[in-house]
Every structure is written in C-alpha cells, then in structure tokens.
Motif scaffolding. Structure first.
Motif, mmCIF file in Angstrom:
data_model
loop_
_atom_site.group_PDB
_atom_site.id
_atom_site.type_symbol
_atom_site.label_atom_id
_atom_site.label_comp_id
_atom_site.label_asym_id
_atom_site.label_seq_id
_atom_site.Cartn_x
_atom_site.Cartn_y
_atom_site.Cartn_z
ATOM 1 N N PRO A 198 56.370 33.037 61.799
ATOM 2 C CA PRO A 198 55.515 33.372 62.941
ATOM 3 C C PRO A 198 54.653 32.214 63.430
ATOM 4 C CG PRO A 198 55.437 35.121 61.303
ATOM 5 C CD PRO A 198 56.185 33.989 60.678
ATOM 6 N N GLU A 199 54.103 31.401 62.516
ATOM 7 C CA GLU A 199 53.224 30.315 62.934
ATOM 8 C C GLU A 199 54.004 29.230 63.681
ATOM 9 O OE1 GLU A 199 54.686 29.228 58.791
ATOM 10 O OE2 GLU A 199 54.094 31.046 59.876
ATOM 11 N N VAL A 200 55.259 29.020 63.297
ATOM 12 C CA VAL A 200 56.118 28.067 64.003
ATOM 13 C C VAL A 200 56.527 28.644 65.355
ATOM 14 C CG1 VAL A 200 58.292 26.777 63.924
ATOM 15 C CG2 VAL A 200 56.941 27.095 61.837
ATOM 16 N N VAL A 238 56.237 44.002 61.371
ATOM 17 C CA VAL A 238 56.734 42.744 61.930
ATOM 18 C C VAL A 238 56.872 42.847 63.444
ATOM 19 C CG1 VAL A 238 58.688 41.152 61.963
ATOM 20 C CG2 VAL A 238 57.935 42.158 59.796
ATOM 21 N N LEU A 239 57.418 43.961 63.905
ATOM 22 C CA LEU A 239 57.652 44.147 65.333
ATOM 23 C C LEU A 239 56.347 44.153 66.113
ATOM 24 C CD1 LEU A 239 59.618 44.636 67.601
ATOM 25 C CD2 LEU A 239 59.613 47.071 67.031
ATOM 26 N N SER A 240 55.324 44.806 65.570
ATOM 27 C CA SER A 240 54.028 44.858 66.246
ATOM 28 C C SER A 240 53.470 43.462 66.460
ATOM 29 C CB SER A 240 53.052 45.702 65.419
ATOM 30 O OG SER A 240 51.762 45.672 65.992
ATOM 31 N N MET A 241 53.575 42.605 65.451
ATOM 32 C CA MET A 241 53.061 41.240 65.553
ATOM 33 C C MET A 241 53.785 40.466 66.654
ATOM 34 S SD MET A 241 53.122 38.279 62.627
ATOM 35 C CE MET A 241 54.907 38.478 62.452
ATOM 36 N N TYR A 242 55.118 40.602 66.718
ATOM 37 C CA TYR A 242 55.878 39.855 67.706
ATOM 38 C C TYR A 242 55.718 40.427 69.113
ATOM 39 C CZ TYR A 242 58.069 36.745 64.347
ATOM 40 O OH TYR A 242 58.286 35.770 63.411
ATOM 41 N N LEU A 243 55.538 41.738 69.218
ATOM 42 C CA LEU A 243 55.264 42.321 70.535
ATOM 43 C C LEU A 243 53.952 41.784 71.089
ATOM 44 C CD1 LEU A 243 56.373 46.030 70.022
ATOM 45 C CD2 LEU A 243 57.302 44.453 71.724
#
Length: 263
Positions: A79-81, A104-109
């Motif tokens: 995620p940081e990259v 995981v999905l919530s973070m990327y959304l």
C-alpha cells in the motif's frame, strides 16, 4: 477493449536492470514501444528489483511521464508503494490491485477516491482464489456492494477473476469466462472486467498462441480490458479481429490498422 501494456515490470530482466541502474532511456524506449503498438494504459511494476520500492516506483513514474501522458496502472502489493506511485501518476490512474477482502478493499477504495483513481479488485478472498465461477462472482458482488456503499462508481471498478495457468488449473478457465459473463449482471452500471492475460500461458511452450485464443474467448464473454503484451502484433490483431466479428467495432477493409488503438 482497453489494452494495458504489461512490459514495464521489474520481473523482466531488462526492466530490472534499468531500475537498478536508473537507466531512464531504456524505460522510456519500452514505454514508447508499447504506446506505438497500441497500448491505452501502461502497467508499472517495480517487482523485486528495487532496494527501496517506493523511491523506485516514483522514479519509474517520473521517467514515463516525461515520455507519454498515457494513463498508468500502478501494480504493487504494498500500500505505501501504491500510494507514492498513484500520487506521482495523477488522476485517472488505475490501482492494481486490491483483494476482495473487506479490510483491504476499504483501504484501497479510500485511496482511489482520494486520488481520483480507478481500481482493480481481484476475486481473492480470505480463503484464497475460489475454485468455481459462483465463488468468484460472490466476491465480485461483495466488492461492488462495498464500492457503492463508499460512494465509488461501479464504472471505475474493474473485476479481475484471476486467470490461472492452463498447465496447472485447466479446469478453472471455463469458470473464469463464466465469471466475466456474470459480472456484467451484478449492477447497473456494471463494473468492468479485466484479466492478466499472460497468466494463462505461464510455464507453457506455446505462449503466444494460448494468449491469442484465450483473449478471443474472453472478448466473446464480454471482457473490457486486459493486461497484455501490446507489442505482440498477432495478439493485437486477434483482439481487433475479435471485436469486429463480435460487432464491437465497425468493419472496414483496413480494420487492423484502424483498430490499432483499440479504445
């Protein structure tokens, strides 16, 4: 069909060496080569080549941006990259990719909304990759529901059913095609579908042939996008011919040249 060029990837020896040496000329040559071949988007992955993946991702994006303004598809599991790559690439970027796991999905959304990016969601849940179409479609539906609840348009969401190599998971390939068909029925507007095409032929001897045939089958099922080798001329011609025969593109005598930029 949206063609996402796969060649700027640290898993390729030439790209790995260029990242390690900060050889901008090689990266720019590969970017231009894919654009000239008809890629609409460029996938960007540092792979395992970089000592500092975040710095290497920012360097790759900056080098590509000096060569082309094509949208970029930032490809990393970290995620940081991802955030550093998406920030450098700008609006319209594709995040590649999130698993269909709620946390995981919530973070990327949230990341996609923050940077006005599109998002690829893999049909991989907490239990791994489902063995059939029903399991994949269930994960796709969960991803679409989460996106809509977060105020993220389904049209900016790509569902990846996760293509497996034919030499190890041959029985799953018809399920992947069925998943592509069913995903179109999940919502209105529907999410788009995307595959990592080269996965189907990984470890085989007839890679280009298998890629071409599977792409044609996937287009018939309704595929919207593919991460693929845009420099494979026969593969690009197969995509153009399939779109004509499926009435997704107007026929003309020079349809191969006219369809060079597929979308």
């Amino acid at each position: 069909m949206l063609v996402i060029g796969e060649r700027i990837n640290g898993m390729f020896a030439e790209v790995r060496r260029a990242i390690e040496a900060r050889d901008a000329e090689t990266i720019q040559r590969i970017a231009r080569m894919q654009q000239d071949a008809g890629a609409n988007v460029l996938d960007v992955c540092v792979g395992t080549a970089a000592g500092d993946a975040g710095d290497s991702m920012e360097w790759l994006v900056s080098v590509i941006r000096r060569t082309t303004d094509l949208p970029l598809c930032i490809d990393t599991t970290r995620p940081e990259v991802m955030e550093r790559g998406v920030r450098a690439a700008g609006p319209g970027t594709i995040i590649n990719s999130a698993k269909a796991d709620p946390a995981v999905l919530s973070m990327y959304l949230q990341m996609a909304q923050r940077f006005s990016a599109r998002l690829i969601v893999l049909c991989i849940g907490a239990g791994g990759i489902p063995r059939d179409a029903a399991g994949r479609v269930e994960l796709a539906a969960l991803a679409v529901t989460a996106a809509l609840e977060a105020g993220f348009s389904a049209r900016n969401l790509f569902v990846d059913p996760v293509v497996m190599p034919v030499n190890v998971a041959q029985q799953q390939l018809p399920d992947i095609l069925d998943t592509i068909r069913q995903v179109r029925l999940i919502a209105d507007p529907a999410p788009q579908t995307v595959i990592g095409l080269s996965n189907v032929s990984q470890g085989t001897k007839q890679r280009s042939l298998l890629n071409r045939v599977f792409l044609a089958l996937a287009l018939e099922a309704g595929l919207d996008a593919a991460i693929m080798d845009a420099t494979d001329r026969e593969l690009m011609h197969t995509a153009a011919a399939a779109e004509v025969l499926l009435n997704r593109r107007l026929y003309c005598e020079g349809f191969l040249d006219a369809s060079r930029h597929l979308r």
